[in-house]
Motif scaffolding. Sequence first.
Motif, PDB file in Angstrom:
ATOM      1  N   ASP A  35       0.850  -1.188   0.000  1.00  0.00           N
ATOM      2  CA  ASP A  35       0.000   0.000   0.000  1.00  0.00           C
ATOM      3  C   ASP A  35       0.883   1.233   0.000  1.00  0.00           C
ATOM      4  O   ASP A  35       2.108   1.142  -0.005  1.00  0.00           O
ATOM      5  CB  ASP A  35      -0.922  -0.001   1.217  1.00  0.00           C
ATOM      6  CG  ASP A  35      -0.156   0.149   2.523  1.00  0.00           C
ATOM      7  OD1 ASP A  35       1.065  -0.120   2.559  1.00  0.00           O
ATOM      8  OD2 ASP A  35      -0.771   0.528   3.527  1.00  0.00           O
ATOM      9  N   ASN A  36       0.254   2.389   0.001  1.00  0.00           N
ATOM     10  CA  ASN A  36       0.995   3.642   0.066  1.00  0.00           C
ATOM     11  C   ASN A  36       0.216   4.580   0.973  1.00  0.00           C
ATOM     12  O   ASN A  36      -0.945   4.876   0.685  1.00  0.00           O
ATOM     13  CB  ASN A  36       1.136   4.237  -1.338  1.00  0.00           C
ATOM     14  CG  ASN A  36       2.046   5.431  -1.349  1.00  0.00           C
ATOM     15  OD1 ASN A  36       1.781   6.420  -0.681  1.00  0.00           O
ATOM     16  ND2 ASN A  36       3.130   5.331  -2.098  1.00  0.00           N
ATOM     17  N   PRO A  37       0.814   5.046   2.063  1.00  0.00           N
ATOM     18  CA  PRO A  37       0.073   5.885   3.000  1.00  0.00           C
ATOM     19  C   PRO A  37      -0.391   7.211   2.387  1.00  0.00           C
ATOM     20  O   PRO A  37      -1.359   7.800   2.856  1.00  0.00           O
ATOM     21  CB  PRO A  37       1.061   6.123   4.141  1.00  0.00           C
ATOM     22  CG  PRO A  37       2.385   5.696   3.642  1.00  0.00           C
ATOM     23  CD  PRO A  37       2.172   4.779   2.500  1.00  0.00           C
ATOM     24  N   ARG A  38       0.256   7.665   1.326  1.00  0.00           N
ATOM     25  CA  ARG A  38      -0.171   8.905   0.662  1.00  0.00           C
ATOM     26  C   ARG A  38      -1.431   8.703  -0.163  1.00  0.00           C
ATOM     27  O   ARG A  38      -2.187   9.636  -0.393  1.00  0.00           O
ATOM     28  CB  ARG A  38       0.940   9.418  -0.248  1.00  0.00           C
ATOM     29  CG  ARG A  38       2.155   9.903   0.495  1.00  0.00           C
ATOM     30  CD  ARG A  38       3.226  10.337  -0.504  1.00  0.00           C
ATOM     31  NE  ARG A  38       4.546  10.171   0.076  1.00  0.00           N
ATOM     32  CZ  ARG A  38       5.269   9.063   0.002  1.00  0.00           C
ATOM     33  NH1 ARG A  38       4.822   8.026  -0.648  1.00  0.00           N
ATOM     34  NH2 ARG A  38       6.439   8.999   0.570  1.00  0.00           N
ATOM     35  N   TYR A  39      -1.618   7.475  -0.668  1.00  0.00           N
ATOM     36  CA  TYR A  39      -2.745   7.163  -1.538  1.00  0.00           C
ATOM     37  C   TYR A  39      -3.440   5.909  -1.012  1.00  0.00           C
ATOM     38  O   TYR A  39      -3.141   4.793  -1.426  1.00  0.00           O
ATOM     39  CB  TYR A  39      -2.267   6.914  -2.964  1.00  0.00           C
ATOM     40  CG  TYR A  39      -1.426   8.013  -3.559  1.00  0.00           C
ATOM     41  CD1 TYR A  39      -1.893   9.318  -3.631  1.00  0.00           C
ATOM     42  CD2 TYR A  39      -0.168   7.746  -4.083  1.00  0.00           C
ATOM     43  CE1 TYR A  39      -1.133  10.325  -4.201  1.00  0.00           C
ATOM     44  CE2 TYR A  39       0.603   8.741  -4.657  1.00  0.00           C
ATOM     45  CZ  TYR A  39       0.110  10.033  -4.710  1.00  0.00           C
ATOM     46  OH  TYR A  39       0.864  11.020  -5.276  1.00  0.00           O
ATOM     47  N   PRO A  40      -4.388   6.039  -0.102  1.00  0.00           N
ATOM     48  CA  PRO A  40      -5.035   4.864   0.496  1.00  0.00           C
ATOM     49  C   PRO A  40      -5.743   3.953  -0.502  1.00  0.00           C
ATOM     50  O   PRO A  40      -5.928   2.767  -0.229  1.00  0.00           O
ATOM     51  CB  PRO A  40      -6.041   5.470   1.478  1.00  0.00           C
ATOM     52  CG  PRO A  40      -5.540   6.847   1.751  1.00  0.00           C
ATOM     53  CD  PRO A  40      -4.831   7.288   0.507  1.00  0.00           C
ATOM     54  N   SER A  41      -6.142   4.456  -1.654  1.00  0.00           N
ATOM     55  CA  SER A  41      -6.863   3.630  -2.629  1.00  0.00           C
ATOM     56  C   SER A  41      -5.923   2.870  -3.561  1.00  0.00           C
ATOM     57  O   SER A  41      -6.375   2.172  -4.461  1.00  0.00           O
ATOM     58  CB  SER A  41      -7.801   4.506  -3.471  1.00  0.00           C
ATOM     59  OG  SER A  41      -7.046   5.421  -4.245  1.00  0.00           O
TER      60      SER A  41
END
Length: 62
Positions: A35-41
């Motif tokens: 995942d990426n904490p900047r882009y939850p989707s």
Amino acid sequence: MTDSSVAHLAGAMGKPVWVLLGHSAHWLWLLDRADNPRYPSMRVFRPRVEGDWDYVFRLCLA
């Protein structure tokens, strides 16, 4: 899609997006995360070793 402005735009808009990264991706993509904490989707896929795209596509299709 790959690391591109379109992937960043989709993530910033909260749209579901899957990103395929190379094994040695830029450090901003963080390590050992799907995942990426900047882009939850966003879901991030990367090969275990350089060039192991069969592994990546098996993950995507699972």
